[in-house]
Design a protein around this motif. Sequence first.
Motif, PDB file in Angstrom:
ATOM      1  N   LEU A 172     -15.653   3.966   4.031  1.00 34.87           N
ATOM      2  CA  LEU A 172     -16.813   3.269   3.467  1.00 34.87           C
ATOM      3  C   LEU A 172     -17.872   2.929   4.502  1.00 34.87           C
ATOM      4  N   THR A 173     -17.610   3.227   5.761  1.00 29.81           N
ATOM      5  CA  THR A 173     -18.568   2.957   6.830  1.00 29.81           C
ATOM      6  C   THR A 173     -18.626   4.173   7.749  1.00 29.81           C
ATOM      7  N   ASP A 174     -19.553   4.133   8.698  1.00 22.71           N
ATOM      8  CA  ASP A 174     -19.687   5.220   9.676  1.00 22.71           C
ATOM      9  C   ASP A 174     -18.734   5.063  10.850  1.00 22.71           C
ATOM     10  N   ASP A 175     -17.926   4.018  10.838  1.00 21.97           N
ATOM     11  CA  ASP A 175     -16.974   3.793  11.917  1.00 21.97           C
ATOM     12  C   ASP A 175     -16.056   5.004  12.072  1.00 21.97           C
ATOM     13  N   GLU A 176     -15.891   5.480  13.298  1.00 20.05           N
ATOM     14  CA  GLU A 176     -15.078   6.668  13.551  1.00 20.05           C
ATOM     15  C   GLU A 176     -13.578   6.367  13.562  1.00 20.05           C
ATOM     16  N   ASN A 177     -13.207   5.105  13.403  1.00 21.41           N
ATOM     17  CA  ASN A 177     -11.793   4.722  13.512  1.00 21.41           C
ATOM     18  C   ASN A 177     -11.042   4.747  12.184  1.00 21.41           C
ATOM     19  N   TRP A 178     -11.702   5.189  11.118  1.00 26.99           N
ATOM     20  CA  TRP A 178     -10.985   5.359   9.862  1.00 26.99           C
ATOM     21  C   TRP A 178      -9.886   6.418  10.042  1.00 26.99           C
ATOM     22  N   LYS A 179      -8.704   6.147   9.494  1.00 30.98           N
ATOM     23  CA  LYS A 179      -7.581   7.071   9.597  1.00 30.98           C
ATOM     24  C   LYS A 179      -6.914   7.230   8.238  1.00 30.98           C
ATOM     25  N   LEU A 221      -8.976   1.238   7.857  1.00 31.88           N
ATOM     26  CA  LEU A 221      -9.695   0.830   9.059  1.00 31.88           C
ATOM     27  C   LEU A 221      -9.119  -0.506   9.492  1.00 31.88           C
ATOM     28  N   LYS A 222      -8.635  -0.572  10.726  1.00 31.35           N
ATOM     29  CA  LYS A 222      -7.950  -1.768  11.237  1.00 31.35           C
ATOM     30  C   LYS A 222      -8.731  -2.360  12.399  1.00 31.35           C
ATOM     31  N   ASP A 223      -8.862  -3.701  12.404  1.00 30.84           N
ATOM     32  CA  ASP A 223      -9.340  -4.391  13.597  1.00 30.84           C
ATOM     33  C   ASP A 223      -8.401  -5.558  13.877  1.00 30.84           C
ATOM     34  N   ASP A 224      -8.788  -6.439  14.777  1.00 33.56           N
ATOM     35  CA  ASP A 224      -7.880  -7.514  15.199  1.00 33.56           C
ATOM     36  C   ASP A 224      -7.587  -8.515  14.089  1.00 33.56           C
ATOM     37  N   GLU A 225      -8.451  -8.607  13.099  1.00 30.93           N
ATOM     38  CA  GLU A 225      -8.312  -9.652  12.086  1.00 30.93           C
ATOM     39  C   GLU A 225      -8.082  -9.135  10.674  1.00 30.93           C
ATOM     40  N   SER A 226      -8.347  -7.860  10.431  1.00 38.63           N
ATOM     41  CA  SER A 226      -8.328  -7.411   9.037  1.00 38.63           C
ATOM     42  C   SER A 226      -7.872  -5.962   8.921  1.00 38.63           C
ATOM     43  N   PHE A 227      -7.559  -5.612   7.670  1.00 44.92           N
ATOM     44  CA  PHE A 227      -7.087  -4.278   7.304  1.00 44.92           C
ATOM     45  C   PHE A 227      -7.857  -3.880   6.056  1.00 44.92           C
ATOM     46  N   LEU A 228      -8.635  -2.797   6.155  1.00 43.66           N
ATOM     47  CA  LEU A 228      -9.447  -2.322   5.039  1.00 43.66           C
ATOM     48  C   LEU A 228      -8.924  -0.956   4.614  1.00 43.66           C
ATOM     49  N   VAL A 229      -8.675  -0.790   3.317  1.00 41.05           N
ATOM     50  CA  VAL A 229      -8.123   0.454   2.792  1.00 41.05           C
ATOM     51  C   VAL A 229      -8.979   0.909   1.613  1.00 41.05           C
ATOM     52  N   ALA A 230      -9.289   2.203   1.569  1.00 40.46           N
ATOM     53  CA  ALA A 230     -10.095   2.725   0.463  1.00 40.46           C
ATOM     54  C   ALA A 230      -9.834   4.212   0.281  1.00 40.46           C
ATOM     55  N   SER A 231     -10.174   4.709  -0.900  1.00 38.82           N
ATOM     56  CA  SER A 231      -9.945   6.119  -1.212  1.00 38.82           C
ATOM     57  C   SER A 231     -10.750   7.049  -0.317  1.00 38.82           C
ATOM     58  N   ILE A 268       0.850  -1.181   0.000  1.00 38.26           N
ATOM     59  CA  ILE A 268       0.000   0.000   0.000  1.00 38.26           C
ATOM     60  C   ILE A 268       0.891   1.239   0.000  1.00 38.26           C
ATOM     61  N   HIS A 269       0.562   2.223  -0.856  1.00 45.60           N
ATOM     62  CA  HIS A 269       1.327   3.465  -0.902  1.00 45.60           C
ATOM     63  C   HIS A 269       0.420   4.627  -1.276  1.00 45.60           C
ATOM     64  N   SER A 270       0.616   5.763  -0.604  1.00 45.48           N
ATOM     65  CA  SER A 270      -0.094   6.986  -0.953  1.00 45.48           C
ATOM     66  C   SER A 270       0.860   8.165  -0.823  1.00 45.48           C
ATOM     67  N   ASN A 271       0.779   9.101  -1.772  1.00 50.04           N
ATOM     68  CA  ASN A 271       1.600  10.308  -1.652  1.00 50.04           C
ATOM     69  C   ASN A 271       0.794  11.583  -1.890  1.00 50.04           C
ATOM     70  N   MET A 272      -0.532  11.492  -1.671  1.00 45.57           N
ATOM     71  CA  MET A 272      -1.378  12.688  -1.768  1.00 45.57           C
ATOM     72  C   MET A 272      -2.299  12.740  -0.558  1.00 45.57           C
ATOM     73  N   ARG A 273      -2.369  13.893   0.094  1.00 45.11           N
ATOM     74  CA  ARG A 273      -3.157  14.030   1.310  1.00 45.11           C
ATOM     75  C   ARG A 273      -4.642  13.800   1.056  1.00 45.11           C
ATOM     76  N   ASP A 274      -5.281  13.212   2.069  1.00 48.25           N
ATOM     77  CA  ASP A 274      -6.739  13.032   2.061  1.00 48.25           C
ATOM     78  C   ASP A 274      -7.227  12.239   0.852  1.00 48.25           C
ATOM     79  N   SER A 275      -6.442  11.245   0.441  1.00 50.36           N
ATOM     80  CA  SER A 275      -6.844  10.467  -0.738  1.00 50.36           C
ATOM     81  C   SER A 275      -6.809   8.954  -0.497  1.00 50.36           C
ATOM     82  N   LEU A 276      -6.462   8.517   0.735  1.00 47.19           N
ATOM     83  CA  LEU A 276      -6.468   7.097   1.043  1.00 47.19           C
ATOM     84  C   LEU A 276      -6.593   6.928   2.555  1.00 47.19           C
ATOM     85  N   TYR A 277      -7.505   6.019   2.956  1.00 47.70           N
ATOM     86  CA  TYR A 277      -7.820   5.830   4.375  1.00 47.70           C
ATOM     87  C   TYR A 277      -7.825   4.338   4.705  1.00 47.70           C
TER      88      TYR A 277
END
Length: 265
Positions: free
Chosen positions: A208-215, A195-205, A184-193
């Motif tokens: 994609l959910t209302d979860d407040e833990n997106w970073k 969400l991590k939990d104990d079992e998985s890693f979700l990445v998107a532009s 995974i690589h990003s070099n532009m601000r506010d263009s890739l986020y």
Amino acid sequence: MCEIFCFNSNTPKQVNECLECFYNHSEDHPHGWGLANMQSNEFVIDKEPMKASCSEHLKNILSNPVIGKNVFAHIRLATMGEIISPNCHPFTEADDNNRSWMLIHNGTIFDYPKLNDYIKKEKGNTDSERILLYIIDKVNEFERDKGRLSTIKERFNLLTDIVADLSKNNKLNLMFYDGDLTYIHSNMRDSLYYLKDDESFLVASTPLTDDENWKPVELNKLFGLIDGNIIFESEEHENEFILTEEHEKAIEGFLKSINRDDIND
């Protein structure tokens, strides 16, 4: 430009809800869609050069459970290349040691002449496919010089240098996979986020959910993921991409040419 999606997990999970939210963004990214799901050490890939929301094929796919440990998705807003199936992401290619690679890209290569060597080799005509071919050539060259297969860490170190170099003056939000690592690589601000939990890693532009833990994904670093965890993290390079008026004019010019072609057709 485009939007990209990656799900990396230690166990197969159903990802329909996130994919449906992701593909709903296709009104703003109408030039193609793609989906790659790793199954039995091979990717099952579907893609079409049409708006995702208009695709009966995609509707049929999402009407059934989409379950996987490594799932990648893409919706395209073309900034280079025709609106044809070979230009839809994901792109796949095997290296000289039969390792299968897969890549999706959100961005544009404005300045990297080395990629021109692949214009006659690629199946379509996008800068994104050329990135994959260039990466594979560099891995082949490394392994020929060593006279053996590379280790996971050696590939990560090699790719760290390649991606840093490619990112100079270019927007390079990348997700790619070498059969072992998800990169995974990003070099532009506010263009890739992410969400991590104990079992998985979700990445998107965009989240994609209302979860407040997106970073936001940390800029200018390459990350290597296995089973939902970051295994490797590179040092930070200095090539943050900032969209300029000149970049915007170049993209607008290409989009206008696409619209003219649609009218002529």
